[in-house]
Design a protein around this motif. Structure first.
Motif, mmCIF file in Angstrom:
data_model
loop_
_atom_site.group_PDB
_atom_site.id
_atom_site.type_symbol
_atom_site.label_atom_id
_atom_site.label_comp_id
_atom_site.label_asym_id
_atom_site.label_seq_id
_atom_site.Cartn_x
_atom_site.Cartn_y
_atom_site.Cartn_z
ATOM 1 N N THR A 212 -10.250 10.610 -1.308
ATOM 2 C CA THR A 212 -10.084 10.664 0.231
ATOM 3 C C THR A 212 -10.463 9.631 0.855
ATOM 4 O OG1 THR A 212 -12.125 11.646 0.327
ATOM 5 C CG2 THR A 212 -10.425 13.308 0.066
ATOM 6 N N GLU A 213 -10.957 8.460 0.079
ATOM 7 C CA GLU A 213 -11.313 7.324 0.797
ATOM 8 C C GLU A 213 -10.558 6.024 -0.194
ATOM 9 O OE1 GLU A 213 -15.583 6.525 1.370
ATOM 10 O OE2 GLU A 213 -15.802 8.828 1.604
ATOM 11 N N LEU A 214 -9.906 5.246 0.710
ATOM 12 C CA LEU A 214 -8.979 4.051 -0.068
ATOM 13 C C LEU A 214 -9.539 2.801 0.642
ATOM 14 C CD1 LEU A 214 -6.679 2.965 -1.707
ATOM 15 C CD2 LEU A 214 -5.337 3.467 0.088
ATOM 16 N N SER A 215 -9.967 1.785 -0.167
ATOM 17 C CA SER A 215 -10.257 0.537 0.363
ATOM 18 C C SER A 215 -9.440 -0.513 -0.414
ATOM 19 C CB SER A 215 -11.735 0.168 0.115
ATOM 20 O OG SER A 215 -12.268 -0.910 0.663
ATOM 21 N N LEU A 216 -8.874 -1.313 0.425
ATOM 22 C CA LEU A 216 -8.093 -2.525 -0.007
ATOM 23 C C LEU A 216 -8.386 -3.845 0.656
ATOM 24 C CD1 LEU A 216 -4.393 -0.596 0.264
ATOM 25 C CD2 LEU A 216 -5.688 -0.918 -1.771
ATOM 26 N N ASP A 217 -9.671 -3.886 0.698
ATOM 27 C CA ASP A 217 -10.384 -5.087 1.512
ATOM 28 C C ASP A 217 -10.075 -6.538 0.709
ATOM 29 O OD1 ASP A 217 -11.646 -3.125 2.848
ATOM 30 O OD2 ASP A 217 -13.423 -3.371 1.864
ATOM 31 N N GLU A 218 -9.837 -7.607 1.659
ATOM 32 C CA GLU A 218 -9.596 -8.659 1.292
ATOM 33 C C GLU A 218 -8.195 -9.016 0.416
ATOM 34 O OE1 GLU A 218 -12.989 -10.760 -0.004
ATOM 35 O OE2 GLU A 218 -14.339 -9.608 1.140
ATOM 36 N N ASN A 219 -7.425 -8.117 0.699
ATOM 37 C CA ASN A 219 -6.022 -8.151 -0.310
ATOM 38 C C ASN A 219 -4.972 -8.905 1.010
ATOM 39 O OD1 ASN A 219 -6.092 -7.161 -3.070
ATOM 40 N ND2 ASN A 219 -7.067 -5.257 -1.662
ATOM 41 N N ASP A 220 -3.883 -9.212 0.553
ATOM 42 C CA ASP A 220 -2.892 -9.805 1.033
ATOM 43 C C ASP A 220 -1.882 -8.565 1.684
ATOM 44 O OD1 ASP A 220 -1.050 -11.383 2.723
ATOM 45 O OD2 ASP A 220 -0.374 -12.549 0.913
ATOM 46 N N LYS A 239 -9.711 10.371 4.510
ATOM 47 C CA LYS A 239 -10.578 10.393 5.475
ATOM 48 C C LYS A 239 -11.019 9.026 5.920
ATOM 49 C CE LYS A 239 -12.814 14.872 4.250
ATOM 50 N NZ LYS A 239 -14.003 15.688 3.965
ATOM 51 N N SER A 240 -10.912 8.165 5.154
ATOM 52 C CA SER A 240 -11.352 6.633 5.131
ATOM 53 C C SER A 240 -10.068 5.810 4.954
ATOM 54 C CB SER A 240 -12.464 6.345 5.073
ATOM 55 O OG SER A 240 -13.085 5.060 4.640
ATOM 56 N N LEU A 241 -9.748 4.667 5.711
ATOM 57 C CA LEU A 241 -9.111 3.550 4.947
ATOM 58 C C LEU A 241 -9.507 2.292 5.476
ATOM 59 C CD1 LEU A 241 -6.222 2.498 3.875
ATOM 60 C CD2 LEU A 241 -5.239 2.843 6.282
ATOM 61 N N SER A 242 -9.854 1.487 4.749
ATOM 62 C CA SER A 242 -10.309 0.257 4.996
ATOM 63 C C SER A 242 -9.324 -0.994 4.533
ATOM 64 C CB SER A 242 -11.492 0.123 4.129
ATOM 65 O OG SER A 242 -12.239 -1.318 4.553
ATOM 66 N N LEU A 243 -8.966 -1.908 5.653
ATOM 67 C CA LEU A 243 -8.137 -2.913 5.420
ATOM 68 C C LEU A 243 -8.976 -4.290 5.852
ATOM 69 C CD1 LEU A 243 -4.699 -1.786 6.476
ATOM 70 C CD2 LEU A 243 -5.538 -1.736 4.381
ATOM 71 N N ARG A 244 -10.179 -4.174 5.322
ATOM 72 C CA ARG A 244 -11.014 -5.474 5.881
ATOM 73 C C ARG A 244 -10.412 -6.879 5.214
ATOM 74 N NH1 ARG A 244 -17.197 -5.068 6.540
ATOM 75 N NH2 ARG A 244 -17.487 -3.786 7.891
#
Length: 541
Positions: A212-220, A239-244
């Motif tokens: 339920t939580e997907l993080s794709l931080d620091e990707n192009d 529930k959570s999406l991170s595109l930092r």
């Protein structure tokens, strides 16, 4: 110990070895298991020389990696395993061997294979750049039994790998068949992440709906990946999406079309609670489409939106009119936490921002860190307009020009406008913090130097009973501090008991002070006999 080569089902060649015989483990490793297993819940493999006892510092040249992995596999208490380079500029990397890269890969494979026997680890993080030769498909193939059979694993982070479609297929296979306990998947700073690769990962998450939580931080993140994410938001129960982004704000070549695809997904989503765009470059049209999507989705459960530094370099909504449109979209949102620090908000945008904040009845946390374009005049306006806000509790004001006497006075007046009882009652009784973390107390102490009353007012506002907060402020700042007790002497006697009860509710000493200051409250001016004496005689009669 026996060794043999097995071919992975997806084509990745995996070198495997039989289980270690405990008799083969030297006494030092066994002693480590015995000494640390009951107490250590975290195990960090690092070469940075940190003295923190939670970190395990290694000399890569002196490690038998297979034995070390076996030690971890025997642990039943370790809950977190991080294999990462905490000092990325070092030349001494993990699995280091002076001889050749083949030896490093062999060390890494042996270590991962042994670790895969562990069934107590809840959080696993692996940085690919520390292996120098062992690709993600090999790493995932080795760890697949661990991922698929460890029913305690809750989060998996893979970072600094090279991602291609083939690798994504192997990763997707592991994710779609992983244990039902996995909730968080992070793919960080991986080169070559394309729309096709992302699609395979999303398809795996559709099969395994527990993630339920997907993080794709620091990707192009480009438009193709954005389109896949937009579709995922309509089909997955995220529930959570991170595109930092990263500190240089290089993470993302997405255009307004890609942001619009993500926004369209948000407009149809009913499960998302956290959306994180920290330092992720957003264009004008993309940012406005995001805000509009949040506004138009009546079933959206979004609680936290992080746009810190997301709109600085991209010049998102640079004009007051642009910010006004943005804030108008957000004014009826269900957000509880909004982070706008580091963006190009100016003095002219303050009125529309505060109007929006006053309309967001569920918002309790706001970050305005380093809004450098706002002057002291703008912050004075901010606090004056915030007087009637009934929900905001914490506002991170770090790195702003608020330590100015006029700003501090306006802040104090917002928290308690002592010109009348009515003005105090209608003051702000919710804002209790203007710092963050360890900075909070420092901020409050700095304000105390400039205005001793502010720290107490912020402390008063911590009370959840806002009627009681108003009562305390009225008593302290109107009747006593401003010496307006004489007003009690002019009140109707029928109303006076209720007023005294209000003043004396939790502070019995206050009543004594009032009587001393205004004796007429308890004396009959016509015959100089106390009200109490007349009541006693009446009862006797």
């Amino acid at each position: 110990m026996t060794s043999n080569n097995n071919s992975d089902a997806d084509g990745a060649s995996v070198e495997s070895s039989g289980p270690y015989d405990p008799c083969d483990i030297d006494e030092e490793v066994l002693e480590d298991i015995k000494a640390n297993d009951p107490d250590w819940v975290a195990f960090y493999v690092t070469c940075n020389g940190d003295a923190n006892p939670n970190f395990r510092n290694h000399d890569p040249l002196s490690i038998d990696w297979e034995k070390e992995g076996f030690a971890i596999s025997r642990s039943s208490h370790r809950k977190l395993l991080e294999i990462r380079d905490l000092q990325q500029e070092t030349d001494e990397h993990y699995f280091y061997c002076e001889r050749n890269q083949e030896e490093r890969v062999k060390n890494a494979k042996a270590f991962y294979k042994a670790v895969a026997e562990n069934r107590s680890i809840k959080h696993l993080t692996i940085e690919g750049n520390i292996t120098f030769g062992l690709e993600m498909k090999d790493t995932v193939a080795i760890l697949r039994p661990f991922v698929q059979s460890n029913n305690k694993l809750r989060s998996l982070q893979l970072s600094h790998f090279t991602m291609d479609v083939r690798t994504a297929q192997i990763l997707a296979s592991a994710l779609s068949n992983c244990a039902g306990s996995l909730r968080i998947f992070e793919l960080k700073r991986c080169d070559g992440l394309t729309g096709r690769a992302m699609e395979k990962i999303i398809n795996a998450m559709k099969v395994n709906s527990n993630i339920t939580e997907l993080s794709l931080d620091e990707n192009d993140i480009d438009d193709d990946v954005g389109a896949v994410l937009g579709d995922a938001l309509t089909t997955l129960s995220l529930k959570s999406l991170s595109l930092r982004g990263d500190y240089e704000m290089r993470s993302g070549s997405i255009s307004p079309a890609g942001m619009e695809a993500i926004s369209n997904g948000i407009s149809q989503n009913s499960t998302l609670e956290t959306l994180d765009f920290w330092r992720f470059p957003i264009t004008v049209d993309g940012g406005l489409s995001l805000a509009e999507a949040i506004s138009n989705n009546s079933v959206l459960a979004l609680k936290k939106l992080n746009l810190t530094c997301a709109v600085r370099s991209a010049q998102f909504a640079p004009s007051p009119e642009g910010w006004a449109i943005f804030f108008d979209f957000l004014s009826n949102s269900p957000l509880q936490d909004l982070q706008l620090g580091g963006n190009n908000i100016s003095d002219d945008a303050i009125p529309s921002m505060v109007e929006c904040l006053n309309s967001m009845t569920s918002l309790t946390d706001l970050c305005l860190w380093q809004c450098s374009e706002v002057t002291t005049s703008g912050w004075s306006d901010f606090f004056r307009l915030l007087k009637n806000n009934m929900s905001l509790r914490k506002c991170n004001m770090r790195a702003n020009s608020i330590f100015n006497m006029s700003v501090v006075e306006d802040m104090s007046s917002t928290l308690c406008d002592g010109t009348s009882i009515e003005s105090i009652f209608s003051s702000n009784h919710t804002l209790s913090s203007i710092g963050v973390g360890l900075w909070t107390e420092l901020f409050h102490e700095s304000l105390f130097v400039m205005n001793p009353g502010i720290k107490l007012l912020l402390k008063m506002n911590e009370n959840d009973d806002k009627v009681e907060v108003a009562r305390q402020k009225i008593i302290k700042y109107y009747f006593f501090q401003q010496n307006n007790l004489h007003e009690l002497g002019r009140m109707d006697l029928g109303l006076l008991p209720r007023v005294l009860g209000y003043v004396d509710k939790y502070e019995p000493t206050r009543l004594y002070e009032i009587v001393r200051a205004i004796p007429s409250l308890v004396r009959n001016n016509d015959n100089e006999k106390t009200i109490g004496t007349k009541r006693k005689r009446k009862r006797r009669a």
